[in-house]
Design an enzyme around this catalytic site. Structure first.
Site, PDB file in Angstrom:
ATOM      1  N   HIS A 113     -13.445  14.556 122.325  1.00 47.00           N
ATOM      2  CA  HIS A 113     -14.348  13.427 122.129  1.00 47.00           C
ATOM      3  C   HIS A 113     -13.950  12.656 120.869  1.00 47.00           C
ATOM      4  O   HIS A 113     -13.801  11.431 120.900  1.00 47.00           O
ATOM      5  CB  HIS A 113     -15.794  13.922 122.027  1.00 47.00           C
ATOM      6  CG  HIS A 113     -16.747  12.903 121.474  1.00 47.00           C
ATOM      7  ND1 HIS A 113     -17.147  11.803 122.173  1.00 47.00           N
ATOM      8  CD2 HIS A 113     -17.360  12.807 120.264  1.00 47.00           C
ATOM      9  CE1 HIS A 113     -17.976  11.075 121.436  1.00 47.00           C
ATOM     10  NE2 HIS A 113     -18.118  11.664 120.260  1.00 47.00           N
ATOM     11  N   TRP A 165     -11.348  17.278 115.706  1.00 44.45           N
ATOM     12  CA  TRP A 165     -10.432  16.132 115.670  1.00 44.45           C
ATOM     13  C   TRP A 165      -9.642  16.124 114.377  1.00 44.45           C
ATOM     14  O   TRP A 165      -8.611  15.471 114.289  1.00 44.45           O
ATOM     15  CB  TRP A 165     -11.186  14.813 115.867  1.00 44.45           C
ATOM     16  CG  TRP A 165     -11.738  14.208 114.615  1.00 44.45           C
ATOM     17  CD1 TRP A 165     -12.931  14.516 114.024  1.00 44.45           C
ATOM     18  CD2 TRP A 165     -11.123  13.217 113.782  1.00 44.45           C
ATOM     19  NE1 TRP A 165     -13.093  13.768 112.888  1.00 44.45           N
ATOM     20  CE2 TRP A 165     -12.000  12.963 112.711  1.00 44.45           C
ATOM     21  CE3 TRP A 165      -9.920  12.507 113.845  1.00 44.45           C
ATOM     22  CZ2 TRP A 165     -11.713  12.051 111.702  1.00 44.45           C
ATOM     23  CZ3 TRP A 165      -9.648  11.593 112.822  1.00 44.45           C
ATOM     24  CH2 TRP A 165     -10.541  11.371 111.777  1.00 44.45           C
ATOM     25  N   SER A 175       0.398   2.256 117.050  1.00 46.90           N
ATOM     26  CA  SER A 175      -0.362   1.591 115.981  1.00 46.90           C
ATOM     27  C   SER A 175       0.557   0.926 114.977  1.00 46.90           C
ATOM     28  O   SER A 175       0.290  -0.186 114.519  1.00 46.90           O
ATOM     29  CB  SER A 175      -1.235   2.605 115.240  1.00 46.90           C
ATOM     30  OG  SER A 175      -2.245   3.064 116.068  1.00 46.90           O
ATOM     31  N   HIS A 205      -8.795   9.142 105.288  1.00 51.08           N
ATOM     32  CA  HIS A 205      -9.789   8.244 104.722  1.00 51.08           C
ATOM     33  C   HIS A 205      -9.437   6.779 104.943  1.00 51.08           C
ATOM     34  O   HIS A 205     -10.283   6.031 105.420  1.00 51.08           O
ATOM     35  CB  HIS A 205     -10.185   8.572 103.291  1.00 51.08           C
ATOM     36  CG  HIS A 205     -11.531   7.977 103.052  1.00 51.08           C
ATOM     37  ND1 HIS A 205     -12.677   8.559 103.515  1.00 51.08           N
ATOM     38  CD2 HIS A 205     -11.896   6.783 102.562  1.00 51.08           C
ATOM     39  CE1 HIS A 205     -13.699   7.743 103.288  1.00 51.08           C
ATOM     40  NE2 HIS A 205     -13.251   6.659 102.700  1.00 51.08           N
ATOM     41  N   GLU A 259      -7.874   5.754 107.328  1.00 50.91           N
ATOM     42  CA  GLU A 259      -8.111   5.607 108.766  1.00 50.91           C
ATOM     43  C   GLU A 259      -9.549   5.188 109.065  1.00 50.91           C
ATOM     44  O   GLU A 259      -9.784   4.356 109.935  1.00 50.91           O
ATOM     45  CB  GLU A 259      -7.776   6.928 109.478  1.00 50.91           C
ATOM     46  CG  GLU A 259      -8.279   7.056 110.903  1.00 50.91           C
ATOM     47  CD  GLU A 259      -7.556   6.166 111.909  1.00 50.91           C
ATOM     48  OE1 GLU A 259      -6.455   5.681 111.581  1.00 50.91           O
ATOM     49  OE2 GLU A 259      -8.104   5.950 112.996  1.00 50.91           O
ATOM     50  N   HIS A 299     -13.608  14.632 101.154  1.00 48.09           N
ATOM     51  CA  HIS A 299     -13.798  15.404 102.384  1.00 48.09           C
ATOM     52  C   HIS A 299     -13.600  16.896 102.131  1.00 48.09           C
ATOM     53  O   HIS A 299     -13.772  17.696 103.024  1.00 48.09           O
ATOM     54  CB  HIS A 299     -12.799  14.945 103.451  1.00 48.09           C
ATOM     55  CG  HIS A 299     -12.982  13.516 103.863  1.00 48.09           C
ATOM     56  ND1 HIS A 299     -13.810  13.142 104.888  1.00 48.09           N
ATOM     57  CD2 HIS A 299     -12.461  12.373 103.379  1.00 48.09           C
ATOM     58  CE1 HIS A 299     -13.780  11.820 105.026  1.00 48.09           C
ATOM     59  NE2 HIS A 299     -12.974  11.331 104.121  1.00 48.09           N
ATOM     60  N   LYS A 325     -20.329  -7.211 100.438  1.00 45.50           N
ATOM     61  CA  LYS A 325     -20.265  -7.724 101.812  1.00 45.50           C
ATOM     62  C   LYS A 325     -21.655  -7.839 102.424  1.00 45.50           C
ATOM     63  O   LYS A 325     -22.012  -8.884 102.972  1.00 45.50           O
ATOM     64  CB  LYS A 325     -19.402  -6.807 102.669  1.00 45.50           C
ATOM     65  CG  LYS A 325     -17.945  -6.980 102.343  1.00 45.50           C
ATOM     66  CD  LYS A 325     -17.099  -6.180 103.285  1.00 45.50           C
ATOM     67  CE  LYS A 325     -15.711  -6.746 103.353  1.00 45.50           C
ATOM     68  NZ  LYS A 325     -15.647  -8.075 103.926  1.00 45.50           N
ATOM     69  N   ARG A 379     -22.152  21.868 112.206  1.00 44.60           N
ATOM     70  CA  ARG A 379     -21.568  21.093 113.288  1.00 44.60           C
ATOM     71  C   ARG A 379     -20.632  21.969 114.113  1.00 44.60           C
ATOM     72  O   ARG A 379     -20.318  23.089 113.718  1.00 44.60           O
ATOM     73  CB  ARG A 379     -20.831  19.847 112.774  1.00 44.60           C
ATOM     74  CG  ARG A 379     -19.927  20.065 111.640  1.00 44.60           C
ATOM     75  CD  ARG A 379     -19.388  18.782 110.994  1.00 44.60           C
ATOM     76  NE  ARG A 379     -18.556  17.980 111.887  1.00 44.60           N
ATOM     77  CZ  ARG A 379     -17.509  17.262 111.479  1.00 44.60           C
ATOM     78  NH1 ARG A 379     -17.149  17.264 110.208  1.00 44.60           N
ATOM     79  NH2 ARG A 379     -16.813  16.544 112.327  1.00 44.60           N
TER      80      ARG A 379
END
Lengths: 548, 186
Positions: free
Chosen positions: A90, A155, A184, A267, A269, A317, A345, A464
């Site tokens: 996923h 992932w 990419s 990050h 990413e 992370h 922003k 998780r």
């Protein structure tokens, strides 16, 4: 435009500039083969968008398997091993297969039209970048049917879980990541070459639309970090197959090195997945507020600052791996610093809305939904940046709530907003307002039902990536599952809206929205296959979004 | 704008971006040795030296005491038991101490393994000096065989003052398969 002979020489060159490739496509094959060999930026853009929609539904079905299993405590429908494959696939499919290709598709469609170019700078490379993706994800999905199953390590594929203890299909997973990465990188090179060289005469960098700006910066991020991802999966491949020990402590390697390398890619990413969304919202909000964007220059600088900061925050992370205090403090403060340009922003969007003549068409609804809910995700991000708090939140559903808030009502809502916004330009027909509003409101309710309770289950300590959980989390999980199914099935409305608009509907004029600005609204709706074969006239005094 | 000029511009941009790309590939490759050097200097990843070190002759600091906890972990598929016979020792910085570990092969085949050390807190890693350690090489054990091996170490007096407890964790890894397969996959 060029003569036949000069077109022939263009074709032989790698840098097959726009017009040559476009002329080629219109005389090219028909039927399926036409889509296989097309070099037209609009057709490739459509291919990207359709591909990512298919991936959205595949990845979404996996999410529904997860939510079905978590509807109640205990094991109901799937084995824990399969559950792990579902969470992993996923994540991989949504990140690399749905969100990223959707933004590339939008870039393909809109960047040439917004800068007055006839096509992308490298049309054939463009075709290659796209067709790598179905191959990559075909390989990735095929691992589910292999002996030992597909990737089951999350992932983030932390070693040694993804090396020493991984299923035999991991080498296929590595191959598919490599292919998606090459796609990419090539796409990013193409976008940079297009933006820097094919702008219509008179358009300076500070005259470009915010979507073009955010994509330019995103493309640089891709070029900078995709090689790191390629490197880290190559090291995994060597650890698995060739006896090296990059991440194997037994051979003198270090599993923590994997995490540093992964997040050095990972990050930036996450900003690759959000910066183009900022660009889209920065176009839609002024259009429906009927005002020029507040603080154009500050938007550009804020985007660039976010991109630069993304390289020095990766270890947030990894607060719990045992970093020394100075490193934890550095990464905590640098992470919190990102809230400043992001705040700029959000402030600018709100300042644009202030005293505007606002109407609430569907693209605007999605853009406003983005602003509100992305900010919620940003706020929980600041909470996670606090080191002592992160020790508690780490690897709980609070993290899941955080990144789904920035990715679903963040990135995905921005993509939806963009589709509703430009669908009249693509198809010549407005999307159904009624169905679009149903889609929006059901999505908002579904998203919040799904992900808001995850904050609470996470704070209460639910970890998780588990198929079963303690009884005290049952109520929150049931709400999340109901919301998940509501959100998932609401997306069928979106498919119906798109199909309807392609088939017919209220005709759109060239300038489909009253307050819209930009070169794409000067060409007819639907946009003809070839636009801006001769560069359009452009006067920054009257056309630039940064004019005073 | 002239078509030729644009094409030249595109080519120039592509070549420049390819250089950036190449630079990032090189940077990625360089990150691995850079990380090792960085960790060696700072001890960040809790790794200690992988060969015998000389005794630091700074003298014993009798004013401080440091608790050294010795922890073992096995279970990576190697049927061995590793026991720290002196699980906790209290030492003065600079003092040389010896502790013993017992390795037992509870499996039915001869096998080879290695104990990989890690020190926490990692800030103390480079102050943990080992004069003699079984972790510098791999061990071979016959089925049912058991042996006691010593660790001779010194906590050097430069250990930061706020560290009062050091934990040295040994993790057992099977070695023969690591060499043969590059991992111990099942």
């Amino acid at each position: 435009m060029a003569s036949e002979t000069s077109q022939a020489t263009l074709h032989s060159s790698v840098s097959d500039v726009a017009a040559g490739g476009a002329a080629h496509a219109s005389h090219g094959p028909t039927g399926l083969l036409r889509w296989l060999v097309t070099t037209n930026h609009k057709e490739i853009g459509s291919l990207y968008l359709i591909f990512s929609l298919v991936m959205l539904f595949i990845g979404g079905s996996m999410a529904l398997v997860i939510r079905a299993e978590l509807f109640q405590p205990g094991m109901q429908y799937v084995q824990p091993e399969f559950f792990n494959q579902m969470t992993t696939m996923h994540g991989l499919i949504m990140v690399f297969g749905a969100i990223m290709p959707a933004f590339v598709g939008l870039a393909n469609w809109m960047i040439p039209m917004q800068i007055g170019a006839p096509d992308m700078a490298l049309p054939r490379l463009n075709n290659f970048s796209f067709w790598l993706l179905p191959v990559a994800f075909g390989i990735l999905l095929s691992t589910l049917f292999m002996e030992g199953g597909g990737p089951n390590f999350g992932w983030t594929f932390y070693a040694p879980l993804s090396t020493t203890f991984a299923p035999p299909s991991t080498s296929f997973f590595i191959m598919s990541i490599h292919l998606a990465g090459i796609s990419s990188i090539l796409g990013a090179i193409n976008i940079i070459a297009t933006i820097l060289n094919l702008r219509t005469p008179g358009m300076r960098l500070m005259d470009m639309s915010l979507f073009v700006w955010t994509w330019l910066i995103t493309a640089f991020l891709l070029i900078a970090v995709m090689p790191v991802l390629a490197g880290v999966v190559t090291m995994m491949l060597m650890d698995i197959n060739f006896g090296t020990s990059f991440f194997d402590a037994a051979g003198g390697g270090d599993p923590v090195l994997f995490q540093h390398l992964f997040w050095f890619f990972g990050h930036p990413e996450v900003y690759i997945m959000i910066l183009p969304a900022f660009g889209i919202v920065s176009l839609i909000v002024p259009t429906f507020a009927r005002k020029r964007l507040f603080g154009y220059a500050s938007m550009v600088y804020a985007t660039a600052s976010i991109a630069l900061l993304s390289f020095v925050v990766w270890a947030h992370h990894m607060f719990t791996v045992g970093l020394p205090l100075t490193a934890e403090l550095f990464f905590m403060y640098s992470t919190m610093l990102i809230a400043v340009p992001t705040g700029v922003k959000v402030f600018n969007w709100i300042a644009t809305l202030f005293r505007g003549s606002i109407t609430f068409e569907v693209p605007m609804l999605f853009a406003l939904g983005f602003i509100v809910m992305f900010t919620i995700g940003g706020l929980s991000g600041v909470m996670l940046a606090i080191v002592p708090a992160d020790f508690q939140y780490h690897d709980t559903y609070f993290v899941v709530a955080h990144f789904h808030y920035v990715l679903v009502p963040g990135a995905l809502f921005a993509i939806m907003a963009a589709v509703y916004f430009w669908l009249p330009k693509w198809t010549g027909h407005y999307a159904s307002e009624t169905l679009g509003k149903w889609h929006f409101w059901l999505s908002v309710i579904g998203v919040n039902l799904t992900f808001f309770p995850m904050h609470f289950s996470g704070l209460a300590g639910m970890p998780r990536r588990i198929p079963d959980y303690a009884l005290q989390f049952a109520d929150f999980n049931m709400i999340s599952s109901i919301g998940g199914f509501l959100f998932g099935f609401s997306q069928l409305i979106f498919v119906w809206v798109v199909i309807k608009a392609v088939r017919g509907g209220r005709k759109a004029p060239a300038k489909a929205w009253e307050g819209a600005e930009g070169l794409e609204w000067t060409v007819p709706s639907p946009a003809p296959l070839h636009t801006f074969d001769t560069p359009p006239a452009y006067d920054p005094q009257t056309d630039s979004p940064s004019r005073h | 704008m002239d078509q030729q000029q644009r094409q030249a511009g595109v080519q120039r941009t592509v070549i420049r971006t390819l250089w950036v790309l190449l630079g990032m590939v090189g940077f990625t490759v360089a990150l691995v040795p850079l990380y090792d050097v960085f960790c060696e200097i700072t001890g960040l990843n809790g790794k200690t030296a992988d060969s015998a070190q000389v005794i630091s002759a700074q003298g014993v600091d009798d004013s401080r005491e440091v608790r050294v906890q010795l922890v073992t972990r096995s279970g990576n598929g190697l049927p061995w038991r590793l026991v720290a016979l002196d699980p906790v020792v209290t030492v003065h910085p600079g003092q040389i101490s010896q502790v013993r570990f017992e390795f037992t092969n509870v499996g039915e085949q001869q096998s080879s393994g290695r104990a990989v050390p890690s020190v926490s807190p990692s800030a103390g890693a480079r102050h943990f000096r080992k004069m003699e350690c079984f972790c510098f090489e791999q061990q071979w054990l016959q089925p049912g065989e058991s042996m006691q091996l010593p660790l001779v170490f010194q906590v050097d007096p430069d250990l930061p003052k706020d560290i009062r407890t050091l934990t040295l964790a040994y993790t057992l890894y099977p070695m023969d398969e690591v060499v043969a397969l590059g991992g111990f996959r099942d």
